[in-house]
Write a protein that holds these residues in place. Structure first.
Motif, short mmCIF file in Angstrom:
data_model
loop_
_atom_site.label_atom_id
_atom_site.label_comp_id
_atom_site.label_asym_id
_atom_site.label_seq_id
_atom_site.Cartn_x
_atom_site.Cartn_y
_atom_site.Cartn_z
N THR A 9 1.20 -1.11 -0.02
CA THR A 9 0.42 -0.38 -0.11
C THR A 9 0.77 1.09 0.13
O THR A 9 2.20 1.16 0.46
CB THR A 9 -1.31 -0.19 1.31
N ASN B 5 2.39 -2.80 4.63
CA ASN B 5 1.59 -2.24 5.14
C ASN B 5 1.96 -1.04 5.12
O ASN B 5 2.47 -0.34 6.07
CB ASN B 5 0.30 -2.51 6.43
N SER C 130 -6.59 0.88 8.79
CA SER C 130 -6.26 0.20 7.84
C SER C 130 -5.79 -1.00 7.94
O SER C 130 -6.04 -1.61 7.13
CB SER C 130 -5.18 1.48 6.34
N VAL C 131 -4.55 -0.86 9.03
CA VAL C 131 -3.26 -1.05 8.93
C VAL C 131 -3.80 -2.88 10.05
O VAL C 131 -3.63 -4.23 9.02
CB VAL C 131 -2.34 -1.17 9.41
N SER D 45 -4.45 -6.34 7.03
CA SER D 45 -3.67 -7.82 8.21
C SER D 45 -5.33 -8.23 8.66
O SER D 45 -4.26 -9.60 8.25
CB SER D 45 -3.32 -6.94 9.41
N ASN E 206 5.07 -4.11 8.39
CA ASN E 206 4.37 -2.67 8.72
C ASN E 206 5.26 -1.47 8.69
O ASN E 206 6.26 -1.70 9.27
CB ASN E 206 3.84 -3.27 10.13
#
Length: 254
Positions: A16, A93, A121-122, A126, A143
Motif C-alpha cells: 500500500t 502496510n 487500515s493496517v 492484516s 508494517n
C-alpha cells in the motif's frame, strides 16, 4: 544458499502507498528480489507508474486503489487485490498520512483521518489477508512504523499515537500468528526525504537540528529501505517476529 534465503521468486506481494516515496521503493525492491507485486495507491491510476516499472523488470504487477481513510474503501481494496492474485504471500502496510496542528487545536476530522489511515487500515488489511495466510500456514506482514513509534514528536499527536499503535499491533499479531508460521514485523524509517517530511525539510532550523543528530550525516532516501523490506519478506527472517527494525542512519543510537 544465500540467494535462496532472500529470493522472493514465485511470491506475490501487496504494497500500500506504492505510488511514490517509500512505498514505491519497497515495491520495486520486492520485484527485484523476484516477487510479483500488487501496487496500491489512493486514487485510480496513482500506482500505475510503479506497476509499469515492475513489469519492465519482467515481473507481474497490478495497480489497485482505495482511500484508506474510508473503511469501505479499505475493504474494496482488499477484495480487488485478492482478485488480482488469489495468493498474497507478503503484505506491506506502508500507506500513511500526517497532519500538523498544535494538540490543543487539533481538528477532530484530521485526528480521525490519520488514525483510520495509519492504524485502522493496517489492522483491517492484516485481518483480511492474515486469515488467508493462517489457512496456508505461511505469510509475511511488514508494517511501516516510525521513529514516532518511540517518541512523541511536536504538533503531530495523531501521527505519534497511530505509529505507537502500529508497533503494538505488530507485536500483538506476532504473538498470535507466529505459531501459524506467519512473521509480522515492522520497519521504522528515520528521517527520509519524502512528501511527508517536506514541512521539516523546508524549516531550515529544524532541518539542521535533525541532520546534526543523524550519525550517517544525511537524511535517508527511499531506496535505503530496500534491504530491510526484502529481509523481512523472505525466508531469511523466518525466525524474526514482532520486531521493529529501525532504518534511521543511527538516529536511535545517539
Amino acid at each position: 544458499m544465500i540467494e535462496k534465503l532472500f529470493s522472493l521468486e514465485e511470491k506475490t506481494a501487496l504494497v500500500t502507498g506504492a505510488s511514490r516515496g517509500l512505498g514505491q521503493a519497497m515495491a520495486i525492491a520486492l520485484a527485484d528480489a523476484g516477487a510479483n507485486v500488487i501496487c496500491a495507491g489512493s486514487r485510480p491510476g496513482s500506482a500505475d507508474e510503479t506497476a509499469g516499472i515492475i513489469e519492465k523488470k519482467g515481473r507481474k504487477s497490478w495497480s489497485v486503489f482505495g482511500d484508506l481513510s474510508s473503511s469501505s474503501e479499505v475493504e474494496k481494496l482488499a477484495e480487488d487485490a485478492n482478485s488480482c492474485s488469489r495468493t498474497i504471500d507478503i503484505l506491506v502496510n506502508n500507506a500513511g498520512t500526517i497532519e500538523r496542528f498544535p494538540a490543543a487545536e487539533y481538528p477532530t476530522e484530521a485526528w480521525e483521518r490519520v488514525i483510520q489511515t495509519n492504524l485502522n487500515s493496517v489492522y483491517f488489511l492484516s485481518r483480511y489477508f492474515g486469515a488467508k495466510m493462517i489457512e496456508r500456514k505461511q505469510g509475511k506482514i511488514v508494517n511501516t512504523a516510525s521513529l514516532l513509534s518511540f517518541s512523541g514528536g511536536i504538533t503531530v499527536p495523531s501521527y505519534a499515537a497511530s505509529k505507537h499503535a502500529v508497533a503494538g499491533l505488530t507485536k500483538a499479531l506476532a504473538n498470535e500468528w507466529a505459531v501459524k508460521n506467519i512473521q509480522v514485523n515492522a520497519i521504522a524509517p528515520g528521517y527520509f526525504k519524502t512528501d511527508n517530511t517536506q514541512a521539516l525539510q523546508n524549516n531550515k532550523e529544524r532541518f539542521a537540528e535533525i541532520s546534526a543528530r543523524i550519525p550517517a550525516s544525511r537524511w535517508g532516501i527511499p531506496e535505503d529501505l530496500s534491504g530491510a523490506v526484502i529481509f523481512l519478506s523472505s525466508k531469511a527472517s523466518d525466525y524474526v517476529n514482532g520486531h521493529i527494525l529501525t532504518v534511521d542512519g543511527g538516529w536511535m543510537a545517539r
